[in-house]
Motif scaffolding. Structure first.
Motif, PDB file in Angstrom:
ATOM      1  N   ALA A 530      37.302  43.299  43.877  1.00  0.00           N
ATOM      2  CA  ALA A 530      37.670  44.636  43.456  1.00  0.00           C
ATOM      3  C   ALA A 530      39.271  44.365  42.783  1.00  0.00           C
ATOM      4  O   ALA A 530      39.905  45.322  41.840  1.00  0.00           O
ATOM      5  CB  ALA A 530      37.924  45.522  44.382  1.00  0.00           C
ATOM      6  N   SER A 531      40.024  43.569  43.237  1.00  0.00           N
ATOM      7  CA  SER A 531      41.384  43.326  42.613  1.00  0.00           C
ATOM      8  C   SER A 531      41.609  42.439  41.626  1.00  0.00           C
ATOM      9  O   SER A 531      42.664  42.099  41.382  1.00  0.00           O
ATOM     10  CB  SER A 531      42.122  43.089  44.172  1.00  0.00           C
ATOM     11  N   ALA A 532      40.548  41.741  41.399  1.00  0.00           N
ATOM     12  CA  ALA A 532      40.527  40.750  40.291  1.00  0.00           C
ATOM     13  C   ALA A 532      40.508  41.529  39.035  1.00  0.00           C
ATOM     14  O   ALA A 532      40.060  42.580  38.535  1.00  0.00           O
ATOM     15  CB  ALA A 532      39.227  39.738  40.538  1.00  0.00           C
ATOM     16  N   VAL A 535      36.857  38.495  34.720  1.00  0.00           N
ATOM     17  CA  VAL A 535      36.601  37.401  35.510  1.00  0.00           C
ATOM     18  C   VAL A 535      35.025  36.972  34.730  1.00  0.00           C
ATOM     19  O   VAL A 535      34.216  37.967  34.330  1.00  0.00           O
ATOM     20  CB  VAL A 535      36.424  37.138  36.978  1.00  0.00           C
ATOM     21  N   GLN A 536      34.945  35.745  34.760  1.00  0.00           N
ATOM     22  CA  GLN A 536      33.278  35.242  34.285  1.00  0.00           C
ATOM     23  C   GLN A 536      32.722  35.002  35.691  1.00  0.00           C
ATOM     24  O   GLN A 536      33.058  34.914  36.885  1.00  0.00           O
ATOM     25  CB  GLN A 536      33.348  34.006  33.470  1.00  0.00           C
ATOM     26  N   LEU A 537      30.993  34.853  35.711  1.00  0.00           N
ATOM     27  CA  LEU A 537      30.766  34.752  36.902  1.00  0.00           C
ATOM     28  C   LEU A 537      30.876  33.575  37.419  1.00  0.00           C
ATOM     29  O   LEU A 537      31.036  33.592  38.944  1.00  0.00           O
ATOM     30  CB  LEU A 537      29.027  34.713  36.521  1.00  0.00           C
ATOM     31  N   ARG A 538      31.206  32.488  36.958  1.00  0.00           N
ATOM     32  CA  ARG A 538      31.700  31.478  37.803  1.00  0.00           C
ATOM     33  C   ARG A 538      32.912  31.672  38.440  1.00  0.00           C
ATOM     34  O   ARG A 538      33.260  30.947  39.614  1.00  0.00           O
ATOM     35  CB  ARG A 538      31.783  30.056  36.818  1.00  0.00           C
ATOM     36  N   PRO A 588      23.713  35.298  43.145  1.00  0.00           N
ATOM     37  CA  PRO A 588      23.946  36.736  43.918  1.00  0.00           C
ATOM     38  C   PRO A 588      25.014  37.649  43.281  1.00  0.00           C
ATOM     39  O   PRO A 588      24.993  38.684  43.780  1.00  0.00           O
ATOM     40  CB  PRO A 588      24.137  36.289  45.289  1.00  0.00           C
ATOM     41  N   ALA A 589      25.924  37.037  42.663  1.00  0.00           N
ATOM     42  CA  ALA A 589      27.140  37.709  42.354  1.00  0.00           C
ATOM     43  C   ALA A 589      27.104  38.336  41.057  1.00  0.00           C
ATOM     44  O   ALA A 589      27.633  39.307  40.390  1.00  0.00           O
ATOM     45  CB  ALA A 589      28.379  36.746  42.083  1.00  0.00           C
ATOM     46  N   ARG A 590      25.763  38.151  40.395  1.00  0.00           N
ATOM     47  CA  ARG A 590      25.600  38.940  38.984  1.00  0.00           C
ATOM     48  C   ARG A 590      25.761  40.388  39.075  1.00  0.00           C
ATOM     49  O   ARG A 590      26.224  41.111  38.209  1.00  0.00           O
ATOM     50  CB  ARG A 590      24.194  38.412  38.488  1.00  0.00           C
ATOM     51  N   LEU A 593      29.405  41.512  39.770  1.00  0.00           N
ATOM     52  CA  LEU A 593      30.287  41.165  38.670  1.00  0.00           C
ATOM     53  C   LEU A 593      29.550  42.347  37.509  1.00  0.00           C
ATOM     54  O   LEU A 593      30.692  43.003  36.909  1.00  0.00           O
ATOM     55  CB  LEU A 593      29.817  39.949  37.847  1.00  0.00           C
ATOM     56  N   LYS A 594      28.603  42.944  37.309  1.00  0.00           N
ATOM     57  CA  LYS A 594      28.366  43.937  36.434  1.00  0.00           C
ATOM     58  C   LYS A 594      29.046  45.242  37.034  1.00  0.00           C
ATOM     59  O   LYS A 594      29.416  46.022  35.872  1.00  0.00           O
ATOM     60  CB  LYS A 594      26.788  44.075  36.388  1.00  0.00           C
ATOM     61  N   ALA A 595      28.879  45.461  38.100  1.00  0.00           N
ATOM     62  CA  ALA A 595      29.533  46.706  38.724  1.00  0.00           C
ATOM     63  C   ALA A 595      31.271  46.607  38.472  1.00  0.00           C
ATOM     64  O   ALA A 595      31.691  47.750  38.006  1.00  0.00           O
ATOM     65  CB  ALA A 595      29.172  46.881  40.335  1.00  0.00           C
TER      66      ALA A 595
END
Length: 601
Positions: A530-532, A535-538, A588-590, A593-595
């Motif tokens: 949330a504070s980033a 970013v890319q998925l990796r 699982p982070a996909r 990341l989209k949100a």
């Protein structure tokens, strides 16, 4: 393909032994299989060296690898074990386990061209065996440097279009002191810039929560690598929830455009059979099921046409998939059915037996804590503690793997994962109610072989949470039977009988993700994300050493072994069993990341 050993780099045992000794694992990459002489030579050197690493990965990229029949005719006399396990000539990754006692040689054949396959590798390479290929260009040379482990060695044969200066700019230095451009090889990867370490060193202990297909496969994969695993299960036995059906079907999926689902299920289907063989699933005494073949019947004329178009386009080997017309399918079945795909090596299995076999293969490396409910996780220093509902610790370890389906969301660290429970009711028919089928039938529904005189038929897809058997779901399953057998009168007779005396069956709840693909790997840290920034998925922040093997939906039999291999390779720093683009579809982070990106916009 014609054997062409002279076109491949030549090496001797000492070239390998001085590089791999003192290592726990070692990875070799070769482009083009040739006649297998290089693989055979490395295999023999590894087998005879008592100081060789316990795990040797040998990767080959080849757009047209030989067939099993060609291997048997070649003079290199490749071991029978490799010939028997050799995959069908279909695109993608094929991982074969070639064992010797407690050591393991893992051969991965990547059926694809060099230009597209090399950038998709997720691996650290210790030894490159390169041959000439018209695809070589400066971009691929950069990929070699990205894949190279520190002090990786390169041997090349033939005309690679790179001069000494280009090799050096990519971080490779010649071991040959001659200034002659043609004598640059052999070379070492020793760049002027600092390279990152491939893996973090953690204690090889893990907690797996959930003893269904996913959890059992995770235990088997880690135990095979020497890990100590604590398995926590809320029931008294394994495979009691989504993995608890009497029988399940295993088969790949095929599409005209070879979409990600087709590519993923093909890899999962072929890989699962390797794990089952390693675990003794097909040992006759287990009576786990049958590799009798599966006929996927087209549901209507439109799908039948799509199946036929895909068959003409891909021309798959008959040992992998065959398109059958309605007449051909009916002749093989012995009764009327529709056209469809026939998968000769598909079949049906009893999931509980599969779980039992995988857990037994772990030996004493798995400690079972059954009839204990994991309710919360807490992190202390570098260790996870799994606690029950009273806050009492059940177990602790540096790594935790959530393989408990929908129950994963009871943990605060995983409660935002977009998981959904889909009700599935299976109907149980007396085997005497149907003709004896020579293979599994599936389409909108499926019919398995008989377990203790009972055939499984199903399964419903219901959007409710009713755990009780219902007549409407039985009727729906019977309607599907009419589509599979083209015998509406049989379905009508069985439906009438079901109205008079309700069928038996089982209700289970599939764990499904928002995009219908599994979640495999490190779970995201939502608060840190949330504070980033962008970013890319990796680069998505992760929960430290907290992983998921979740949302296998209706394909848990084939998904679980591949998911476990993906995760084990990640933990051990081994080459991944899939290309990076497909791994990204399972991360699982996909969703987080989209949100995150949507929120920033």
């Amino acid at each position: 393909m014609t054997p062409s050993s002279p076109d491949y780099p030549q090496f001797n045992d000492a070239d390998l032994q001085r590089h791999w000794r003192g290592r726990t694992q070692f990875t070799i990459l070769q482009n083009g299989f040739g006649d297998g002489v290089q693989l055979l030579q490395a295999w023999l050197a590894w087998r005879s060296d008592t100081e060789a690493p316990g795990r040797l990965h040998y990767l080959v990229i080849d757009p047209q690898p030989p067939t099993r029949e060609q291997l048997a005719q070649w003079p290199s006399a490749l071991p029978e074990q490799l010939q028997q396990a050799w995959p069908p000539q279909v695109p993608g990754y094929h991982r074969l386990f070639l064992t010797q006692r407690k050591r393991q040689l893992v051969f991965t054949l990547i059926n694809g061209d060099l230009l597209s396959s090399l950038p998709q590798l997720d691996a650290r390479i210790d030894f490159f065996l390169l041959r000439s290929d018209q695809a070589w260009n400066s971009a691929l040379l950069k990929w070699l440097s990205r894949l190279a482990a520190p002090q990786a060695r390169v041997l090349a044969q033939g005309a690679l279009p790179f001069g000494r200066r280009e090799w050096q700019q990519a971080g490779f230095i010649s071991e040959n002191k001659s200034e002659d451009e043609s004598n640059f090889m052999p070379a070492l990867f020793s760049p002027r810039w600092e390279t990152s370490s491939a893996t973090s060193h953690i204690e090889r202990k893990a907690i797996v929560i959930g003893a269904g297909l996913a959890g059992s496969a995770a235990c088997e994969s880690l135990a095979a690598r020497g890990w100590q695993v604590t398995l926590i299960e809320q029931h008294a036995q394994a495979a009691q929830e989504a993995s608890g059906n009497l029988a399940g079907v295993y088969m790949p999926a095929i599409s005209r455009d070879d979409n990600p689902t087709a590519r993923l299920t093909r890899a999962a289907f072929l890989f699962a059979q390797q794990v089952w063989a390693r675990s003794g699933v097909f040992d006759r005494a287990r009576q786990a099921g049958q590799a009798c073949g599966v006929l996927q019947v087209a549901r209507d004329a439109e799908q039948a046409d799509a199946f036929e178009q895909a068959a003409r386009h891909w021309n798959y080997p008959a040992g992998y998939a065959q398109w059958l017309s309605a007449d051909e399918a009916s002749a093989r079945l012995g009764m009327a059915t529709g056209s469809g795909w026939f998968f000769p090596t598909g079949g049906w299995l009893r999931p509980a037996i599969v779980c039992e076999a995988m857990l037994e293969a772990c030996g004493d490396r798995v400690q079972r804590h059954f009839q204990q409910t994991a309710s919360s996780l807490r992190r202390t220093d570098d260790t996870w503690q799994v606690c029950n509902v009273d806050g009492k610790m059940i177990a602790q370890a540096p790594v935790v793997i959530l393989a408990n389906g929908m129950h994963a969301t009871r943990f605060a660290q995983a409660d935002s994962l977009p998981l959904q429970a889909i009700r599935g009711q299976v109907s149980h028919l007396p085997a005497s109610a149907l003709p004896d089928l020579p293979f599994v039938l599936c389409g909108d529904g499926y019919l398995t072989g008989a377990v203790d005189g009972v055939i499984s038929m199903g399964a419903s897809y219901d959007q409710d949470d009713d755990p009780a058997l219902r007549i409407d779901s039985h009727r729906g399953n019977l309607d599907k039977l009419g589509q599979l057998l083209r015998q509406p009168e049989l379905a009508a007779t069985l439906t009438s009988a079901a109205n008079d005396m309700p069928l038996s069956g089982r209700v289970g709840f599939r764990c499904v993700s928002a995009d219908r693909l599994p979640l495999i790997g490190s779970l995201p840290d939502d608060a840190a994300l949330a504070s980033a920034g962008e970013v890319q998925l990796r680069d998505v922040p992760r929960q430290p050493q907290l992983h998921g093997l979740l949302a296998c939906a209706s394909r848990g039999l084939i998904w679980a072994p591949l998911a476990a291999e993906i995760l084990a390779c990640h933990l051990e720093g081994e080459p991944a069993p899939l290309a990076k683009d497909l791994l990204g579809l399972l991360d699982p982070a996909r969703f987080a990341l989209k949100a995150h990106r949507h929120g920033r916009r």
